[in-house]
Design a protein around this motif. Structure first.
Motif, PDB file in Angstrom:
ATOM      1  N   PHE A  47       0.821  -1.209   0.000  1.00  0.00           N
ATOM      2  CA  PHE A  47       0.000   0.000   0.000  1.00  0.00           C
ATOM      3  C   PHE A  47       0.856   1.260   0.000  1.00  0.00           C
ATOM      4  N   THR A  48       0.270   2.349  -0.488  1.00  0.00           N
ATOM      5  CA  THR A  48       0.956   3.636  -0.544  1.00  0.00           C
ATOM      6  C   THR A  48       0.282   4.620   0.408  1.00  0.00           C
ATOM      7  N   SER A  49       0.798   5.820   0.459  1.00  0.00           N
ATOM      8  CA  SER A  49       0.252   6.825   1.357  1.00  0.00           C
ATOM      9  C   SER A  49      -1.162   7.243   0.973  1.00  0.00           C
ATOM     10  N   ASP A  50      -1.587   6.958  -0.281  1.00  0.00           N
ATOM     11  CA  ASP A  50      -2.966   7.231  -0.676  1.00  0.00           C
ATOM     12  C   ASP A  50      -3.949   6.618   0.322  1.00  0.00           C
ATOM     13  N   LYS A  66       0.858  21.410  -8.854  1.00  0.00           N
ATOM     14  CA  LYS A  66      -0.450  20.938  -9.295  1.00  0.00           C
ATOM     15  C   LYS A  66      -0.837  19.701  -8.491  1.00  0.00           C
ATOM     16  N   PRO A  67      -2.110  19.549  -8.162  1.00  0.00           N
ATOM     17  CA  PRO A  67      -2.524  18.345  -7.436  1.00  0.00           C
ATOM     18  C   PRO A  67      -2.380  17.101  -8.306  1.00  0.00           C
ATOM     19  N   TYR A  68      -2.016  16.002  -7.669  1.00  0.00           N
ATOM     20  CA  TYR A  68      -1.929  14.732  -8.372  1.00  0.00           C
ATOM     21  C   TYR A  68      -3.069  13.792  -7.991  1.00  0.00           C
ATOM     22  N   LEU A  69      -3.816  14.141  -6.942  1.00  0.00           N
ATOM     23  CA  LEU A  69      -4.819  13.245  -6.382  1.00  0.00           C
ATOM     24  C   LEU A  69      -6.034  14.062  -5.973  1.00  0.00           C
TER      25      LEU A  69
END
Length: 233
Positions: free
Chosen positions: A29-32, A203-206
Motif C-alpha cells: 500500500f501507498t500513502s494514498d 499541481k494536485p496529483y490526487l
C-alpha cells in the motif's frame, strides 16, 4: 497464534501498537490509503464496505483511527485476489478484531444478499489507465483499471449503500470531472472534494471525494492537502 508465511511480515500501523500483515511479493500500500482514511468520516454504528481492499489497510487504519470515538463499527472487505484477502484475515486475527468480514470476488458480481446494507463505502481503487506493460499481473491490477473500472465501482457502490449512505474514494486529480458525473449517473452525488499535491504550489496529483446516495447537488471544496512525503509509505 497467527502463523505467517515465508514472505509475510508484521508492520506497525503506528496507532496503539496495532499491526498489519504484508507479503513482500505482493502489492504494497501507498500513502494514498492513509490519506483516504483521514479524509473519510465515521458515524456511530457504521456498517462499512471496503472496496478493492487489497491487504485491508484502508479498513484497518480507518477503524484504528475511529474505534475509540465511534461505537459498533462493522466492516466487510471486498477483494478480488485470494492471497491479499487472506492477509486481511490474518491482520484481523493478529489484532483480535472480531468485527471484520471478508468477501473475495469481483465487484461486478456484488452479492444480492448484501444490497443496501452499508452506510459507508471506502475505496482506494486502481485508477491508472493502461495495460500490463512490464508489470506483474497481481501488482498491476491493484494500480490499473484492468479488472474493474470507475463506472463498475460506482455501480457496485450504488448497490451496496443504503439511501443516504456515503462513499469516500480517491482518484487521479485530472479525472475529477469523470468521477463526479460517473457517480451522479448512479444516484450518488459528490458532496465534498479535497485535492492533494506533493508540495506547496504544485499541481494536485490526487483528489479525494465523498459522495452521498440520494444527495442533493452542492459540493464543499476543502483546502489543498500537501503530502510532502510523497506517494510511498
Amino acid at each position: 497464534m497467527v502463523q505467517l508465511g515465508e514472505y509475510e511480515q508484521l508492520e506497525d500501523m503506528q496507532i496503539d501498537g496495532l499491526q498489519i500483515v504484508q507479503d513482500t511479493r505482493l502489492y504494497r500500500f501507498t500513502s494514498d490509503s492513509v490519506l483516504l482514511t483521514r479524509f473519510a468520516r465515521a458515524k456511530n454504528g457504521d456498517n462499512v464496505a471496503d472496496f478493492c481492499a487489497g491487504s485491508g489497510v484502508v479498513a484497518f487504519h480507518f477503524y484504528a483511527l475511529n474505534r475509540k470515538k465511534y461505537k459498533n463499527l462493522q466492516f466487510t472487505l471486498f477483494e478480488l485476489q485470494p492471497a491479499l484477502s487472506e492477509l486481511s484475515k490474518k491482520t484481523a486475527d493478529v489484532n483480535g478484531f472480531t468485527n471484520f468480514a471478508f468477501q473475495c470476488g469481483r465487484l461486478q458480481e456484488f452479492p444480492n444478499e448484501l444490497r443496501e446494507s452499508f452506510s459507508l463505502v471506502l475505496c482506494n481503487p486502481p485508477y491508472e489507465r493502461g495495460g500490463l506493460e512490464n508489470d506483474e499481473y497481481e501488482k498491476a491490477i491493484c494500480r490499473k483499471e484492468i479488472t474493474v473500472n470507475l463506472k463498475e465501482i460506482a455501480l457496485a457502490a450504488a448497490k451496496a449503500l443504503k439511501y443516504g449512505g456515503r462513499i469516500a474514494i480517491l482518484n487521479r486529480a485530472d479525472r475529477v470531472a469523470e468521477l463526479c458525473y460517473t457517480f451522479r449517473e448512479v444516484g450518488i452525488e459528490i458532496k465534498r472534494l479535497q485535492f492533494v499535491a506533493g508540495k506547496a504550489g504544485a499541481k494536485p496529483y490526487l483528489v479525494m471525494a465523498e459522495g452521498v446516495k440520494g444527495g442533493k447537488p452542492s459540493c464543499d471544496i476543502m483546502p489543498m492537502l500537501i503530502n510532502e512525503k510523497g506517494k510511498e509509505v
